[in-house]
Design an enzyme around this catalytic site. Structure first.
Site, short mmCIF file in Angstrom:
data_model
loop_
_atom_site.label_atom_id
_atom_site.label_comp_id
_atom_site.label_asym_id
_atom_site.label_seq_id
_atom_site.Cartn_x
_atom_site.Cartn_y
_atom_site.Cartn_z
N GLN A 1 -10.39 -3.61 -2.73
CA GLN A 1 -11.65 -2.99 -2.28
C GLN A 1 -12.77 -3.33 -3.26
O GLN A 1 -13.92 -3.56 -2.86
CB GLN A 1 -11.46 -1.47 -2.19
CG GLN A 1 -12.71 -0.72 -1.75
CD GLN A 1 -13.02 -0.90 -0.27
OE1 GLN A 1 -12.14 -0.73 0.57
NE2 GLN A 1 -14.24 -1.24 0.06
N ARG B 1 0.87 -1.19 0.00
CA ARG B 1 0.00 0.00 0.00
C ARG B 1 0.89 1.22 0.00
O ARG B 1 1.78 1.34 0.84
CB ARG B 1 -0.90 0.04 1.24
CG ARG B 1 -1.47 1.44 1.47
CD ARG B 1 -2.52 1.55 2.52
NE ARG B 1 -3.76 0.94 2.08
CZ ARG B 1 -4.95 1.19 2.63
NH1 ARG B 1 -5.05 2.04 3.63
NH2 ARG B 1 -6.02 0.59 2.19
N ASP C 1 -16.61 8.49 -1.43
CA ASP C 1 -15.33 8.31 -0.75
C ASP C 1 -14.98 9.64 -0.08
O ASP C 1 -15.61 10.67 -0.39
CB ASP C 1 -14.26 7.92 -1.80
CG ASP C 1 -12.90 7.60 -1.19
OD1 ASP C 1 -12.84 7.30 0.02
OD2 ASP C 1 -11.90 7.65 -1.93
N HIS D 1 -7.56 0.71 -6.29
CA HIS D 1 -7.78 -0.01 -5.02
C HIS D 1 -8.51 -1.32 -5.35
O HIS D 1 -9.67 -1.50 -5.00
CB HIS D 1 -8.61 0.87 -4.08
CG HIS D 1 -8.55 0.46 -2.64
ND1 HIS D 1 -7.76 -0.56 -2.18
CD2 HIS D 1 -9.20 0.95 -1.54
CE1 HIS D 1 -7.91 -0.68 -0.87
NE2 HIS D 1 -8.78 0.21 -0.46
N ARG E 1 -13.96 -7.39 2.86
CA ARG E 1 -12.54 -7.16 2.52
C ARG E 1 -11.73 -8.40 2.87
O ARG E 1 -10.86 -8.83 2.13
CB ARG E 1 -11.97 -5.97 3.32
CG ARG E 1 -12.57 -4.60 3.03
CD ARG E 1 -12.39 -4.14 1.61
NE ARG E 1 -11.01 -4.22 1.15
CZ ARG E 1 -10.03 -3.37 1.51
NH1 ARG E 1 -10.30 -2.34 2.28
NH2 ARG E 1 -8.79 -3.52 1.07
N CYS F 1 -16.04 2.81 1.06
CA CYS F 1 -14.89 1.94 1.40
C CYS F 1 -14.47 2.13 2.85
O CYS F 1 -13.87 1.24 3.43
CB CYS F 1 -13.73 2.23 0.46
SG CYS F 1 -13.13 3.93 0.53
#
Ligand code: CP
Ligand code: NVA
Length: 335
Positions: free
Chosen positions: A136, A106, A229, A133, A315, A270
């Protein structure tokens, strides 16, 4: 379906069938976990988790998923490793690949995770970059499929900064899976035209569509999924807040927007999310700009139509599927 040895950097690299296979695998793992059936067949294997940005869900999902498979993890953060400061990405990749079966990364640019993958002889998994991502997306698609029983043909509307990782990833995923993607944002927040063109080509093949609109009422009408987001992402400077609040406030997900979408619409995020004043940043923004909610109202976030916590749980199941598939792990009774 054999995904052994594959990197997981972006869903652009995966076919519709491969993505659906990962969702099926995640579903099977979830079912086993719920029934308390152990899947820890991989003792002796190890994976490295590199986090150059902070995380709750992604880190926990990788650690729990690995543990459930019997795999050990090492967590690396910039402050406690040589990455970047004293050692290049290329050298780090070649060192870690000698000790670990897989590497999660990440961080910042997509080019960094790509470089890591280019130099690593073991699978590299993208745990979020500025541009993408992908883990996700698997969680979101599993959550949507659990709710609607299908993915193809659904209309997913993303409100907010559509130039960044979440907006890009939704557009790619919908284009791959034959879904209708709508980015609802000011024009200056539309995704990169080059990526839009790529996604339009993918959507032509899958039966999906890509729409970019500034009009909230038109954009969100008849949506199956409304998502958003944070307005300022990790790694961005504090001085962008003012402009973001000004430009993106009309795109805040409100009850009115959910009603305009229609009764069947669900809400995804998310996370983390600024929907109240229970966070340090939320409080600071309130003191400076007088707003107590940002990208979504507390009412929508806490409503029955919000699937954010099942989404967060997924996730872990989906990341487990990615680890298992790319490491070529076969768990008895699973696909
Ligand atoms: N959604 C997500 O990636 O959360 P974290 O930043 O907590 O990992
Ligand atoms: N766009 C957000 C997503 C967090 C999961 C960020 O990059 O900070």
């Amino acid at each position: 379906m054999n995904l052994k040895g594959r990197d997981f950097l972006t869903l652009k690299d995966y076919s519709k069938e491969e993505i659906l296979y990962l969702l099926d695998l995640a579903e099977a793992f979830k079912e086993k976990k719920k029934r308390g059936i152990p899947t820890d067949t991989e003792h002796g294997k190890n994976i490295a988790l590199i986090f150059e940005k902070t995380s709750t869900r992604t880190r926990c999902a990788f650690e729990v998923a690995a543990h459930d498979l019997g795999i050990s993890t090492t967590y690396l953060e910039p402050a406690s490793s040589q990455i970047g400061k004293k050692e290049s990405i290329a050298d780090t990749a070649r060192v870690l690949a000698r000790m670990y079966e897989g590497i999660e990364y990440r961080g910042f640019g997509q080019n960094i995770v790509e470089e890591l993958a280019a130099y690593s002889s073991v699978p590299v998994w993208n745990g979020l970059t500025n541009e993408d991502h992908p883990t996700q997306m698997l969680a979101d698609m599993l959550t949507i499929r659990e709710h609607f029983g299908r993915l193809e043909g659904l209309r997913l509307v993303y409100l907010g900064d559509a130039r960044y990782n979440m907006g890009n990833s939704y557009m790619i995923t919908c284009a791959k899976l034959g879904m209708h993607f709508v980015a609802c944002a000011p024009e200056s927040y539309f995704p990169d035209p080059k990526l839009v063109a790529e996604c339009e080509d993918m959507a032509t093949l899958s039966g999906g569509t890509i729409t970019l609109t500034e009009n909230v009422t038109v954009g969100t009408r008849n949506a199956d999924i409304i998502c958003t987001d944070v307005w300022v992402s990790m790694g961005e400077p504090d001085d962008v807040w003012e402009e973001r609040i000004k430009s993106l406030s009309p795109y805040k997900v409100t009850q009115e927007i959910m009603d305009n979408a229609g009764e069947k619409a669900v809400f995804l995020h998310c996370l983390p999310s600024f929907h109240d004043l229970k966070t340090e940043i939320g409080k600071k923004i309130f003191e400076k700009y007088g707003i107590n909610e940002m990208e979504v109202t507390d009412e929508v976030f806490e409503s029955d139509r919000s699937l954010v916590f099942p989404e967060a749980e997924n996730r872990m199941h989906t990341i487990k599927a990615v680890i298992a598939a790319t490491l070529g792990i076969s768990v008895p009774g699973i696909l």
